[in-house]
Design a protein around this motif. Sequence first.
Motif, PDB file in Angstrom:
ATOM      1  N   GLN A   8       0.828  -1.204   0.000  1.00 56.75           N
ATOM      2  CA  GLN A   8       0.000   0.000   0.000  1.00 56.75           C
ATOM      3  C   GLN A   8       0.871   1.266   0.000  1.00 56.75           C
ATOM      4  OE1 GLN A   8      -2.114  -0.863   3.655  1.00 56.75           O
ATOM      5  NE2 GLN A   8      -3.932  -1.443   2.490  1.00 56.75           N
ATOM      6  N   VAL A   9       2.154   1.107  -0.321  1.00 52.59           N
ATOM      7  CA  VAL A   9       3.096   2.217  -0.216  1.00 52.59           C
ATOM      8  C   VAL A   9       3.730   2.515  -1.578  1.00 52.59           C
ATOM      9  CG1 VAL A   9       5.297   2.932   0.812  1.00 52.59           C
ATOM     10  CG2 VAL A   9       3.629   1.683   2.183  1.00 52.59           C
ATOM     11  N   ALA A  10       3.904   3.794  -1.846  1.00 51.88           N
ATOM     12  CA  ALA A  10       4.683   4.255  -3.000  1.00 51.88           C
ATOM     13  C   ALA A  10       5.496   5.452  -2.518  1.00 51.88           C
ATOM     14  CB  ALA A  10       3.775   4.656  -4.151  1.00 51.88           C
ATOM     15  N   VAL A  11       6.583   5.740  -3.215  1.00 49.08           N
ATOM     16  CA  VAL A  11       7.442   6.870  -2.850  1.00 49.08           C
ATOM     17  C   VAL A  11       7.511   7.832  -4.024  1.00 49.08           C
ATOM     18  CG1 VAL A  11       9.834   7.523  -2.393  1.00 49.08           C
ATOM     19  CG2 VAL A  11       8.808   5.631  -1.162  1.00 49.08           C
ATOM     20  N   ALA A  12       7.408   9.131  -3.715  1.00 48.87           N
ATOM     21  CA  ALA A  12       7.580  10.175  -4.717  1.00 48.87           C
ATOM     22  C   ALA A  12       8.852  10.957  -4.398  1.00 48.87           C
ATOM     23  CB  ALA A  12       6.375  11.111  -4.729  1.00 48.87           C
ATOM     24  N   LEU A  13       9.754  11.018  -5.353  1.00 51.31           N
ATOM     25  CA  LEU A  13      10.963  11.837  -5.236  1.00 51.31           C
ATOM     26  C   LEU A  13      10.637  13.179  -5.873  1.00 51.31           C
ATOM     27  CD1 LEU A  13      13.541   9.143  -6.401  1.00 51.31           C
ATOM     28  CD2 LEU A  13      13.001   9.806  -4.052  1.00 51.31           C
ATOM     29  N   VAL A  14      10.574  14.228  -5.057  1.00 48.03           N
ATOM     30  CA  VAL A  14      10.140  15.541  -5.526  1.00 48.03           C
ATOM     31  C   VAL A  14      11.293  16.545  -5.407  1.00 48.03           C
ATOM     32  CG1 VAL A  14       8.462  17.407  -5.182  1.00 48.03           C
ATOM     33  CG2 VAL A  14       7.786  15.025  -4.768  1.00 48.03           C
ATOM     34  N   ASP A  15      11.491  17.328  -6.449  1.00 43.16           N
ATOM     35  CA  ASP A  15      12.529  18.374  -6.489  1.00 43.16           C
ATOM     36  C   ASP A  15      13.932  17.810  -6.246  1.00 43.16           C
ATOM     37  OD1 ASP A  15      10.571  20.201  -7.007  1.00 43.16           O
ATOM     38  OD2 ASP A  15      10.506  21.033  -4.992  1.00 43.16           O
ATOM     39  N   ASN A  47       9.836  -4.132  -3.768  1.00 46.60           N
ATOM     40  CA  ASN A  47       9.075  -3.955  -4.998  1.00 46.60           C
ATOM     41  C   ASN A  47       8.009  -2.857  -4.888  1.00 46.60           C
ATOM     42  OD1 ASN A  47       8.770  -4.627  -7.715  1.00 46.60           O
ATOM     43  ND2 ASN A  47       6.972  -5.866  -7.271  1.00 46.60           N
ATOM     44  N   ALA A  48       8.306  -1.816  -4.139  1.00 46.20           N
ATOM     45  CA  ALA A  48       7.386  -0.688  -3.993  1.00 46.20           C
ATOM     46  C   ALA A  48       7.611   0.300  -5.136  1.00 46.20           C
ATOM     47  CB  ALA A  48       7.606   0.006  -2.652  1.00 46.20           C
ATOM     48  N   PRO A  49       6.549   0.896  -5.649  1.00 50.24           N
ATOM     49  CA  PRO A  49       6.691   1.866  -6.734  1.00 50.24           C
ATOM     50  C   PRO A  49       7.436   3.123  -6.297  1.00 50.24           C
ATOM     51  CG  PRO A  49       4.390   1.214  -6.437  1.00 50.24           C
ATOM     52  CD  PRO A  49       5.158   0.662  -5.288  1.00 50.24           C
ATOM     53  N   ILE A  50       8.233   3.661  -7.211  1.00 50.38           N
ATOM     54  CA  ILE A  50       8.935   4.923  -6.999  1.00 50.38           C
ATOM     55  C   ILE A  50       8.592   5.840  -8.167  1.00 50.38           C
ATOM     56  CG2 ILE A  50      11.173   6.064  -6.752  1.00 50.38           C
ATOM     57  CD1 ILE A  50      12.330   3.327  -5.919  1.00 50.38           C
ATOM     58  N   PHE A  51       8.187   7.048  -7.837  1.00 52.96           N
ATOM     59  CA  PHE A  51       7.866   8.051  -8.846  1.00 52.96           C
ATOM     60  C   PHE A  51       8.801   9.242  -8.677  1.00 52.96           C
ATOM     61  CE2 PHE A  51       4.044   5.693  -7.879  1.00 52.96           C
ATOM     62  CZ  PHE A  51       3.564   5.369  -9.135  1.00 52.96           C
ATOM     63  N   SER A  52       9.267   9.780  -9.783  1.00 53.80           N
ATOM     64  CA  SER A  52      10.060  10.998  -9.743  1.00 53.80           C
ATOM     65  C   SER A  52       9.230  12.126 -10.336  1.00 53.80           C
ATOM     66  CB  SER A  52      11.354  10.831 -10.542  1.00 53.80           C
ATOM     67  OG  SER A  52      12.090  12.034 -10.538  1.00 53.80           O
ATOM     68  N   VAL A  53       8.999  13.158  -9.547  1.00 54.31           N
ATOM     69  CA  VAL A  53       8.277  14.336 -10.010  1.00 54.31           C
ATOM     70  C   VAL A  53       9.321  15.348 -10.450  1.00 54.31           C
ATOM     71  CG1 VAL A  53       6.637  16.142  -9.374  1.00 54.31           C
ATOM     72  CG2 VAL A  53       6.425  13.851  -8.353  1.00 54.31           C
ATOM     73  N   GLY A  59      15.954  19.824 -15.756  1.00 53.82           N
ATOM     74  CA  GLY A  59      16.830  18.661 -15.771  1.00 53.82           C
ATOM     75  C   GLY A  59      16.155  17.415 -15.229  1.00 53.82           C
ATOM     76  N   GLU A  60      16.935  16.363 -15.211  1.00 51.81           N
ATOM     77  CA  GLU A  60      16.449  15.067 -14.752  1.00 51.81           C
ATOM     78  C   GLU A  60      16.784  14.859 -13.284  1.00 51.81           C
ATOM     79  OE1 GLU A  60      18.503  12.409 -17.389  1.00 51.81           O
ATOM     80  OE2 GLU A  60      16.907  12.521 -18.871  1.00 51.81           O
ATOM     81  N   LEU A  61      16.349  13.751 -12.769  1.00 52.79           N
ATOM     82  CA  LEU A  61      16.680  13.307 -11.421  1.00 52.79           C
ATOM     83  C   LEU A  61      18.198  13.359 -11.247  1.00 52.79           C
ATOM     84  CD1 LEU A  61      15.307  11.964  -8.911  1.00 52.79           C
ATOM     85  CD2 LEU A  61      15.758   9.777 -10.006  1.00 52.79           C
ATOM     86  N   THR A  62      18.665  13.817 -10.086  1.00 53.36           N
ATOM     87  CA  THR A  62      20.095  13.964  -9.842  1.00 53.36           C
ATOM     88  C   THR A  62      20.830  12.631 -10.020  1.00 53.36           C
ATOM     89  OG1 THR A  62      21.717  15.004  -8.388  1.00 53.36           O
ATOM     90  CG2 THR A  62      20.062  13.605  -7.330  1.00 53.36           C
ATOM     91  N   GLY A  71      17.130   0.815 -14.264  1.00 49.07           N
ATOM     92  CA  GLY A  71      16.722  -0.563 -14.502  1.00 49.07           C
ATOM     93  C   GLY A  71      15.611  -1.066 -13.594  1.00 49.07           C
ATOM     94  N   TYR A  72      15.205  -0.270 -12.601  1.00 49.10           N
ATOM     95  CA  TYR A  72      14.136  -0.710 -11.695  1.00 49.10           C
ATOM     96  C   TYR A  72      12.806  -0.626 -12.430  1.00 49.10           C
ATOM     97  CZ  TYR A  72      11.255  -1.027  -7.477  1.00 49.10           C
ATOM     98  OH  TYR A  72      10.317  -1.410  -6.536  1.00 49.10           O
ATOM     99  N   GLN A  73      12.119  -1.751 -12.556  1.00 50.21           N
ATOM    100  CA  GLN A  73      10.894  -1.848 -13.327  1.00 50.21           C
ATOM    101  C   GLN A  73       9.724  -1.060 -12.738  1.00 50.21           C
ATOM    102  OE1 GLN A  73      10.689  -3.392 -16.372  1.00 50.21           O
ATOM    103  NE2 GLN A  73      12.896  -3.615 -16.142  1.00 50.21           N
ATOM    104  N   ASN A  74       9.787  -0.794 -11.452  1.00 48.84           N
ATOM    105  CA  ASN A  74       8.682  -0.130 -10.765  1.00 48.84           C
ATOM    106  C   ASN A  74       8.966   1.361 -10.551  1.00 48.84           C
ATOM    107  OD1 ASN A  74       6.098  -0.506  -9.860  1.00 48.84           O
ATOM    108  ND2 ASN A  74       6.644  -1.816  -8.144  1.00 48.84           N
ATOM    109  N   PHE A  75       9.733   1.962 -11.474  1.00 45.87           N
ATOM    110  CA  PHE A  75      10.095   3.386 -11.417  1.00 45.87           C
ATOM    111  C   PHE A  75       9.454   4.120 -12.576  1.00 45.87           C
ATOM    112  CE2 PHE A  75      12.913   6.835 -12.888  1.00 45.87           C
ATOM    113  CZ  PHE A  75      12.822   7.667 -11.791  1.00 45.87           C
ATOM    114  N   LYS A  76       8.843   5.259 -12.275  1.00 41.15           N
ATOM    115  CA  LYS A  76       8.209   6.083 -13.315  1.00 41.15           C
ATOM    116  C   LYS A  76       8.557   7.547 -13.093  1.00 41.15           C
ATOM    117  CE  LYS A  76       5.561   2.751 -15.012  1.00 41.15           C
ATOM    118  NZ  LYS A  76       6.381   1.745 -15.563  1.00 41.15           N
ATOM    119  N   VAL A  77       8.701   8.290 -14.175  1.00 40.89           N
ATOM    120  CA  VAL A  77       8.918   9.743 -14.114  1.00 40.89           C
ATOM    121  C   VAL A  77       7.601  10.412 -14.413  1.00 40.89           C
ATOM    122  CG1 VAL A  77      10.115  11.727 -15.119  1.00 40.89           C
ATOM    123  CG2 VAL A  77      11.305   9.551 -14.834  1.00 40.89           C
TER     124      VAL A  77
END
Length: 77
Positions: A8-15, A47-53, A59-62, A71-77
Amino acid sequence: MKRKNIDQVAVALVDMQDFFLEKIPQDRRCNLISEQQKVVEFCMGNNAPIFSVEYAGRGELTGGLKDAVKGYQNFKV
């Protein structure tokens, strides 16, 4: 607080783009990225989803985090 199941968890990488990080003092920036890498490793291990905002045009994620999710399949931008 009730503990959530990992499914039930996902992580968002913001800024976490260099444009924003450059405004933070070097020692704090290194610590922040290091702690975010630990969160990424935990998510990948569970196997928790990671999103990059990402803010368009900034630019892109640092690099350190970009390498960590490569290569992580559960990563989305």
